[in-house]
Design a protein around this motif. Structure first.
Motif, PDB file in Angstrom:
ATOM      1  N   SER A  44      10.430  24.950   3.549  1.00 42.07           N
ATOM      2  CA  SER A  44       9.500  25.019   1.952  1.00 42.07           C
ATOM      3  C   SER A  44       9.857  24.601   0.574  1.00 42.07           C
ATOM      4  CB  SER A  44       9.556  26.807   2.041  1.00 42.07           C
ATOM      5  OG  SER A  44       8.455  26.919   3.064  1.00 42.07           O
ATOM      6  N   VAL A  45      10.548  24.372   0.410  1.00 43.60           N
ATOM      7  CA  VAL A  45      11.369  23.514  -0.558  1.00 43.60           C
ATOM      8  C   VAL A  45      11.256  22.402  -0.137  1.00 43.60           C
ATOM      9  CG1 VAL A  45      13.174  23.991  -2.037  1.00 43.60           C
ATOM     10  CG2 VAL A  45      12.584  26.339  -1.827  1.00 43.60           C
ATOM     11  N   ALA A  46      11.997  21.971   0.738  1.00 45.03           N
ATOM     12  CA  ALA A  46      12.250  20.318   1.024  1.00 45.03           C
ATOM     13  C   ALA A  46      10.174  19.921   1.192  1.00 45.03           C
ATOM     14  CB  ALA A  46      12.627  20.246   2.403  1.00 45.03           C
ATOM     15  N   SER A  47       9.762  20.466   2.227  1.00 41.81           N
ATOM     16  CA  SER A  47       8.570  20.176   2.432  1.00 41.81           C
ATOM     17  C   SER A  47       7.995  20.205   1.241  1.00 41.81           C
ATOM     18  CB  SER A  47       7.864  20.940   3.088  1.00 41.81           C
ATOM     19  OG  SER A  47       7.623  21.998   2.740  1.00 41.81           O
ATOM     20  N   LEU A  49       8.572  20.369  -2.101  1.00 42.15           N
ATOM     21  CA  LEU A  49       9.703  18.837  -3.182  1.00 42.15           C
ATOM     22  C   LEU A  49       8.743  17.117  -2.275  1.00 42.15           C
ATOM     23  CD1 LEU A  49      11.168  19.088  -5.539  1.00 42.15           C
ATOM     24  CD2 LEU A  49      13.056  18.508  -4.275  1.00 42.15           C
ATOM     25  N   VAL A  50       8.789  17.307  -1.916  1.00 43.60           N
ATOM     26  CA  VAL A  50       8.605  15.630  -1.217  1.00 43.60           C
ATOM     27  C   VAL A  50       6.682  15.326  -1.669  1.00 43.60           C
ATOM     28  CG1 VAL A  50       8.069  14.345   0.655  1.00 43.60           C
ATOM     29  CG2 VAL A  50       9.745  15.307   0.955  1.00 43.60           C
ATOM     30  N   LEU A  51       6.128  16.369  -1.024  1.00 39.98           N
ATOM     31  CA  LEU A  51       5.049  16.465  -1.039  1.00 39.98           C
ATOM     32  C   LEU A  51       4.431  16.574  -2.548  1.00 39.98           C
ATOM     33  CD1 LEU A  51       1.913  16.289  -0.572  1.00 39.98           C
ATOM     34  CD2 LEU A  51       1.420  18.944  -0.261  1.00 39.98           C
ATOM     35  N   LEU A  52       4.958  17.269  -3.900  1.00 40.62           N
ATOM     36  CA  LEU A  52       5.379  17.256  -4.922  1.00 40.62           C
ATOM     37  C   LEU A  52       5.413  15.626  -5.553  1.00 40.62           C
ATOM     38  CD1 LEU A  52       5.906  20.720  -6.361  1.00 40.62           C
ATOM     39  CD2 LEU A  52       3.760  19.973  -6.380  1.00 40.62           C
ATOM     40  N   CYS A  53       6.634  15.509  -5.430  1.00 43.81           N
ATOM     41  CA  CYS A  53       6.899  13.729  -5.448  1.00 43.81           C
ATOM     42  C   CYS A  53       6.323  12.447  -5.189  1.00 43.81           C
ATOM     43  CB  CYS A  53       7.838  13.663  -4.986  1.00 43.81           C
ATOM     44  SG  CYS A  53       9.342  14.643  -5.568  1.00 43.81           S
ATOM     45  N   PHE A  54       5.356  13.299  -3.894  1.00 46.27           N
ATOM     46  CA  PHE A  54       4.055  11.953  -3.744  1.00 46.27           C
ATOM     47  C   PHE A  54       3.014  11.804  -4.210  1.00 46.27           C
ATOM     48  CE2 PHE A  54       0.087  11.735  -1.407  1.00 46.27           C
ATOM     49  CZ  PHE A  54       0.264   9.946  -0.869  1.00 46.27           C
ATOM     50  N   ILE A  55       2.872  13.112  -4.754  1.00 49.60           N
ATOM     51  CA  ILE A  55       1.463  13.840  -5.441  1.00 49.60           C
ATOM     52  C   ILE A  55       2.205  13.241  -7.078  1.00 49.60           C
ATOM     53  CG2 ILE A  55      -0.005  15.226  -6.520  1.00 49.60           C
ATOM     54  CD1 ILE A  55       0.565  16.768  -4.385  1.00 49.60           C
ATOM     55  N   GLY A  56       2.809  13.273  -7.467  1.00 49.17           N
ATOM     56  CA  GLY A  56       3.329  12.575  -8.970  1.00 49.17           C
ATOM     57  C   GLY A  56       3.365  10.943  -9.121  1.00 49.17           C
ATOM     58  N   TYR A  57       3.417  10.283  -8.021  1.00 47.81           N
ATOM     59  CA  TYR A  57       3.582   8.553  -8.029  1.00 47.81           C
ATOM     60  C   TYR A  57       2.348   8.616  -7.846  1.00 47.81           C
ATOM     61  CZ  TYR A  57       3.173   4.494  -5.393  1.00 47.81           C
ATOM     62  OH  TYR A  57       3.120   3.203  -4.755  1.00 47.81           O
ATOM     63  N   ARG A  58       1.460   9.201  -6.568  1.00 43.35           N
ATOM     64  CA  ARG A  58       0.237   8.988  -7.111  1.00 43.35           C
ATOM     65  C   ARG A  58      -0.496   9.277  -7.939  1.00 43.35           C
ATOM     66  NH1 ARG A  58      -2.846   7.499  -2.360  1.00 43.35           N
ATOM     67  NH2 ARG A  58      -1.586   6.495  -1.447  1.00 43.35           N
ATOM     68  N   PHE A  59      -0.081  10.074  -9.216  1.00 46.49           N
ATOM     69  CA  PHE A  59      -0.789   9.780 -11.112  1.00 46.49           C
ATOM     70  C   PHE A  59      -0.001   9.196 -11.517  1.00 46.49           C
ATOM     71  CE2 PHE A  59      -1.713  15.073 -10.183  1.00 46.49           C
ATOM     72  CZ  PHE A  59      -2.649  15.479 -10.509  1.00 46.49           C
ATOM     73  N   THR A 297       7.394  33.301   2.721  1.00 47.98           N
ATOM     74  CA  THR A 297       8.535  31.992   2.670  1.00 47.98           C
ATOM     75  C   THR A 297       8.229  31.025   2.871  1.00 47.98           C
ATOM     76  OG1 THR A 297      10.684  31.292   1.939  1.00 47.98           O
ATOM     77  CG2 THR A 297      10.909  32.174   3.821  1.00 47.98           C
ATOM     78  N   SER A 298       6.960  31.058   4.063  1.00 43.72           N
ATOM     79  CA  SER A 298       7.167  30.171   4.561  1.00 43.72           C
ATOM     80  C   SER A 298       5.557  29.560   4.005  1.00 43.72           C
ATOM     81  CB  SER A 298       6.256  30.442   6.095  1.00 43.72           C
ATOM     82  OG  SER A 298       7.644  30.799   7.176  1.00 43.72           O
ATOM     83  N   SER A 299       4.666  30.010   3.223  1.00 43.13           N
ATOM     84  CA  SER A 299       4.230  29.628   2.216  1.00 43.13           C
ATOM     85  C   SER A 299       4.519  28.592   1.981  1.00 43.13           C
ATOM     86  CB  SER A 299       3.516  30.957   1.356  1.00 43.13           C
ATOM     87  OG  SER A 299       3.097  32.257   1.711  1.00 43.13           O
ATOM     88  N   GLY A 300       4.985  28.131   1.222  1.00 39.53           N
ATOM     89  CA  GLY A 300       5.259  26.151   1.499  1.00 39.53           C
ATOM     90  C   GLY A 300       4.877  25.421   1.890  1.00 39.53           C
ATOM     91  N   TRP A 301       5.824  25.402   3.275  1.00 40.83           N
ATOM     92  CA  TRP A 301       5.717  24.422   4.328  1.00 40.83           C
ATOM     93  C   TRP A 301       4.315  24.742   4.277  1.00 40.83           C
ATOM     94  CZ3 TRP A 301       4.369  25.254   9.532  1.00 40.83           C
ATOM     95  CH2 TRP A 301       4.793  26.273   9.958  1.00 40.83           C
ATOM     96  N   ASP A 303       1.323  25.427   3.144  1.00 42.87           N
ATOM     97  CA  ASP A 303       0.423  24.721   2.321  1.00 42.87           C
ATOM     98  C   ASP A 303       0.631  23.196   1.984  1.00 42.87           C
ATOM     99  OD1 ASP A 303      -0.917  27.515   0.928  1.00 42.87           O
ATOM    100  OD2 ASP A 303       0.471  27.582   0.311  1.00 42.87           O
ATOM    101  N   SER A 304       2.114  23.101   2.169  1.00 41.19           N
ATOM    102  CA  SER A 304       1.997  21.435   1.915  1.00 41.19           C
ATOM    103  C   SER A 304       1.418  20.837   3.448  1.00 41.19           C
ATOM    104  CB  SER A 304       3.989  21.145   2.121  1.00 41.19           C
ATOM    105  OG  SER A 304       4.348  21.949   1.183  1.00 41.19           O
ATOM    106  N   LEU A 305       1.246  20.990   4.532  1.00 43.88           N
ATOM    107  CA  LEU A 305       0.736  21.128   5.804  1.00 43.88           C
ATOM    108  C   LEU A 305      -0.509  20.480   5.413  1.00 43.88           C
ATOM    109  CD1 LEU A 305       1.540  19.626   8.273  1.00 43.88           C
ATOM    110  CD2 LEU A 305       1.246  22.252   9.589  1.00 43.88           C
ATOM    111  N   LEU A 306      -1.416  21.885   5.148  1.00 37.26           N
ATOM    112  CA  LEU A 306      -2.012  22.055   4.964  1.00 37.26           C
ATOM    113  C   LEU A 306      -3.039  21.301   4.311  1.00 37.26           C
ATOM    114  CD1 LEU A 306      -2.995  25.797   4.315  1.00 37.26           C
ATOM    115  CD2 LEU A 306      -4.002  24.630   6.671  1.00 37.26           C
ATOM    116  N   TYR A 307      -2.325  20.509   3.095  1.00 37.59           N
ATOM    117  CA  TYR A 307      -3.100  19.477   2.274  1.00 37.59           C
ATOM    118  C   TYR A 307      -2.608  18.497   2.753  1.00 37.59           C
ATOM    119  CZ  TYR A 307      -2.491  16.500  -1.992  1.00 37.59           C
ATOM    120  OH  TYR A 307      -3.872  15.986  -2.793  1.00 37.59           O
ATOM    121  N   THR A 308      -1.931  18.483   3.200  1.00 42.83           N
ATOM    122  CA  THR A 308      -1.243  16.619   4.260  1.00 42.83           C
ATOM    123  C   THR A 308      -2.639  16.472   5.097  1.00 42.83           C
ATOM    124  OG1 THR A 308       1.193  16.670   3.933  1.00 42.83           O
ATOM    125  CG2 THR A 308       0.055  15.338   5.404  1.00 42.83           C
TER     126      THR A 308
END
Length: 443
Positions: A44-47, A49-59, A297-301, A303-308
């Motif tokens: 969850s933390v890894a996925s 964090l990667v998605l947050l970095c991607f969204i930040g890049y798009r911002f 604790t699987s909520s993170g990965w 939610d990341s998968l859903l958004y992707t």
């Protein structure tokens, strides 16, 4: 220090709370169970964090991909904050590896306090943002109102402040006795069941059942409204835009997935805690605790998968035409709805393109008896068409943008354009009224 936190136990020369508030040594079944919890937390933390970095890049590079600043899209901002809460909660469960390596769960200790704080505040924050997504979807889909950016930003800050308040109040009252070992990890002490109920369980169940009720009402109202519109029973003289209505339904459906996932992943642990309270504090089994912990604790990965998976569809329905439409000269993506119109449905107008190239005409102030045509002004100072050179709007893609390249041909083309009808104030109404009028000019 007083009972039940005494007598203290000594581990490696340090004094800690006795059982059940500390656990030394760690049972083998719990050791293996915490491996599963830690692995789910790590994913969850890894996925996330990667998605947050991607969204930040798009911002940062939004001009290369969108016609308006991505931060003006309230749906994306809500999902972004949900991901931030998820990574906070998952980071707390990641401390499970520390207990595995140490072979014990000890309180008071910095690791125990950090785990209790991150899990408590992260769990509540993720729940609050799930509820915020539900309320935002209901407000826009049913009432067709747009929340102003200032109010929206204030609500985001207030939700974070409230989640930290719920986590910090108990710490301020009870100090280092508040976060201790509670089953398979550190959390609120079982000695403070009222605090558990007031600062956590109550809000979690309000969120879980509240979101279900909100979405049931949302789908009911939206279905009733769209049925009336398609049957010709809509108010006003404008015809409803079928494309916009379908986009509204897609957005509502996409936003429903997040609270559904939250309820499914958090309900087992919440139900187990409530069962424990109903049975005089008797703890659930270690196996159940680890399974429930792995789910939450699987909520993170998840939610990341859903958004992707839903990102492209969500942005197409909530953002103006993207860079691909600019490059190809195809404005099809630009006609998707970004917000809802009056009473949740956008009305339409028709633009006729008859041969030649689409030009941008801005009417000049004229006398009432002057019937001369408006003066063309299709280029800005930068040499770009005004439709492309217009500064980004906080209202997303409410500005209808027409871009034409080369010859369109001699055929008459009629384009249905959804007009923005969500005016948060008089200034916004005036601003929309002053937008340029697009007409066709023959070659």
């Amino acid at each position: 220090m007083y009972a039940p936190y005494e007598p203290e136990i000594l581990v490696d020369g340090q004094a800690y709370f006795p059982s059940p508030y500390s656990l030394d040594p760690l049972p083998e079944v719990l050791r293996h169970g915490l491996v599963a919890v830690g692995l789910m937390a790590l994913i969850s933390v890894a996925s996330t964090l990667v998605l947050l970095c991607f969204i930040g890049y798009r911002f940062l590079t939004w001009r290369l991909h969108y016609r308006t600043f991505l931060g003006y899209n309230q749906y994306v901002v809500l999902v972004l904050n949900l991901l931030l809460a998820d990574i906070q909660q998952s980071s707390g469960f990641l401390i499970s590896f520390h207990w595995i390596s140490r072979g014990s769960i000890l309180a008071p200790s910095p690791a125990c306090f950090a785990q209790g704080w991150l899990i408590h505040s992260g769990d509540v924050a993720s729940g609050l943002f799930v509820l915020a997504i539900a309320l935002h979807t209901f407000w826009t889909a049913v009432y067709g109102r747009r929340i102003s950016n200032r109010v929206f930003a204030s609500c985001i800050v207030a939700l974070w402040a409230f989640s930290f308040l719920l986590a910090g109040t108990g710490v301020g009252i009870h100090g280092d006795k508040y976060f201790v070992r509670a089953g398979a990890w550190c959390w609120i002490s079982s000695a403070y069941e009222n605090d558990r109920l007031l600062f956590h369980y109550l809000w979690i169940f309000i969120i879980e059942f509240g979101t279900i009720i909100i979405y049931v009402v949302t789908f009911y109202e939206l279905r009733k409204k769209t049925t009336m519109l398609f049957n010709g029973q809509h108010p006003g003289g404008d015809a409803p835009n079928r494309t916009t209505i379908e986009a509204v339904n897609r957005i509502t459906t996409l936003m429903t997935v997040y609270p559904c996932v939250y309820v499914l992943l958090t309900l087992p642990l919440s139900a187990g805690r409530m069962w424990s309270m109903a049975h005089d504090g008797r703890a659930t089994s270690s196996v159940f605790a680890c399974i429930a912990g792995s789910l939450i604790t699987s909520s993170g990965w998840v939610d990341s998968l859903l958004y992707t998976l839903t990102r492209k569809r969500l942005l197409k329905d909530t953002m103006p035409g993207q860079s691909s439409s600019r490059r190809n000269g195809d404005g099809s993506d630009a006609w998707e709805a970004t917000e809802l119109g009056t009473k949740g449905i956008t009305h339409t107008r028709t633009v006729t393109v008859e041969g030649g190239q689409i030009m941008d005409y801005t009417p000049e102030p004229q006398e009432s008896d002057d019937s001369s045509p408006p003066r063309p002004r299709h280029l800005s100072d930068s040499g770009l068409p005004l439709a492309m050179d217009r500064p980004p709007s906080p209202n997303g893609s409410v500005d209808p943008i027409l871009t034409g390249r080369g010859r369109i041909g001699r055929n008459k083309t009629e384009i249905t354009v959804g007009t923005h009808e969500m005016y948060p104030d008089d200034h916004e109404t005036q601003r929309i009224a002053e937008l340029p009028v697009y007409i066709a000019r023959p070659d």
